[in-house]
Design an enzyme around this catalytic site. Structure first.
Site, PDB file in Angstrom:
ATOM      1  N   GLU A  36       0.828  -1.214   0.000  1.00 58.64           N
ATOM      2  CA  GLU A  36       0.000   0.000   0.000  1.00 58.64           C
ATOM      3  C   GLU A  36       0.860   1.261   0.000  1.00 58.64           C
ATOM      4  O   GLU A  36       0.508   2.252  -0.645  1.00 58.64           O
ATOM      5  CB  GLU A  36      -0.940  -0.013   1.206  1.00 58.64           C
ATOM      6  N   HIS A  52       1.810   1.888  -3.474  1.00 60.49           N
ATOM      7  CA  HIS A  52       0.748   2.600  -4.208  1.00 60.49           C
ATOM      8  C   HIS A  52       0.839   4.102  -3.952  1.00 60.49           C
ATOM      9  O   HIS A  52       0.706   4.913  -4.872  1.00 60.49           O
ATOM     10  CB  HIS A  52      -0.624   2.097  -3.757  1.00 60.49           C
TER      11      HIS A  52
END
Length: 380
Positions: free
Chosen positions: A139, A142
């Protein structure tokens, strides 16, 4: 100690990558799309100004009011992982992270102005510390790549375009856009998996996490080699009918299938590119502005050409034959589609349909291939 501090990282020594550019770990197709978007000066700025039209503010308030914010006082072990991941990837500002009550294992990175990370209780309870570290790194990857910003922008544009889909041939054009976006989404997930490996620096933990997502908390019943063998069987099995079914199964998804993700990550971990990063040789963020769009697209095209050349899939083999000027294409097509003859025939794979509930149009940077209706509070 401030909440966004990089202090108090876990004790196991891991390599750090100061100033690393997300280009270091991005899949070629993902990288070419991002480089092109980054070169469009003001593109994301305009749409950040329109963020009031998007559900982002509502989502932030929802998680703040109805989830648990990770900090030194709450889910401290996750807070350590988050700070550690940001320290390793040299992400200056640690994004807020929330744990939300949901038995379905899931994680996502959303937001235009500032990304936020959300993980479900189902995921926290399913994974051990090292497996969870890979997910947090995924994450953070990202966030570093800017996937949350660009995905939200493109999804907003797609949603806007869908409102005029009643125009003749409009729906055909929109579906072409959506299909292209999903292809990029799938590649961006492979990029984030690589970021997770750079953070966790434990391939076995990354593999275990993906296996658990596929088969639950039954590691004593699973085997990494057998799991990867499934991906190989999936790629090369069957005839052209199965190849077509694979395409149809994956088109509605924003994420690759789990076995495919595991195989792709293992393959990348064995490349020279990965080893160079681990040795401290990687592109720097300060060089991003000088990145050539043409070169990035050329790399992407070369990747797809190499995929066709090396693929074991019957359809990709046929495409390679066509590109190579192979004779008797009509006969090859007939034999491979019917499973007759000796070239790429075999028994059609059973159970070709994908499990339901995996189509995703709007979940931002989710680690598990969930649909928007399944992502907590991310139905828009």
């Amino acid at each position: 100690m401030t909440e966004n501090s990089h202090e108090s990282v876990p004790s196991r020594q891991r390599k750090r990558f100061p100033g690393i550019s997300s280009r270091a770990y991005e899949h070629p197709a993902d990288r070419s799309a991002l480089v092109a978007l980054r070169r469009l000066s003001g593109f994301d700025t305009v749409f950040k100004a329109l963020s009031g039209l998007l559900p982002e503010r509502s989502l932030r308030l929802l998680f703040l009011s109805d989830s648990v914010r990770v900090s030194d006082a709450q889910f401290a072990h996750l807070n350590d992982m988050l700070r550690d991941a940001c320290y390793i990837l040299d992400l200056e500002k640690v994004p807020p992270m929330y744990v939300t009550q949901d038995p379905r294992p899931n994680a996502m990175c959303i937001g235009l102005d500032e990304p936020i990370i959300v993980v479900t209780t189902g995921l926290v309870e399913l994974l051990d510390e090292e497996e969870m570290r890979a997910v947090v790194g995924h994450e953070v990857g990202h966030a570093l790549s800017g996937h949350a910003v660009y995905r939200t922008i493109l999804l907003f544009l797609t949603s806007l375009a869908l409102k005029v889909a009643w125009i003749p041939l409009g729906n055909v054009a929109i579906m072409a856009i959506v299909t292209a976006l999903r292809e990029w989404f799938r590649k961006s997930e492979l990029s984030a998996d690589r970021a997770g490996l750079l953070v966790g620096q434990d391939l076995k933990a990354s593999m275990r996490g993906l296996m658990k997502i596929a088969g639950g908390n039954h590691l004593h019943e699973m085997n990494v080699d057998a799991f990867l063998a499934q991906a190989d069987e999936y790629e090369k099995g069957g005839d052209l009918r199965d190849s077509v079914l694979k395409i149809l199964n994956v088109l509605p998804r924003s994420h690759p299938f789990t076995t495919v993700r595991a195989a792709e990550l293992k393959k990348w971990s064995e490349t020279r590119d990965h080893q160079r990063i681990m040795d401290g040789h990687y592109p720097k963020r300060e060089e991003d502005k000088d990145t050539s769009v043409t070169d990035s697209f050329r790399e992407s095209a070369a990747h797809y050409a190499d995929t066709v050349r090396t693929s074991k899939d019957p359809l990709m083999k046929l495409v390679g034959d066509i590109a190579g000027g192979a004779g008797d294409l009509g006969g090859k097509l007939r034999d491979r589609f019917t499973g007759a003859g000796g070239g790429g025939g075999g028994t059609a794979a059973k159970g070709g349909a994908a499990p339901s509930g995996d189509a995703t149009d709007g979940s931002e940077g989710t680690w598990r291939p969930r649909g928007p209706e399944e992502a907590p509070g991310a139905g828009d």
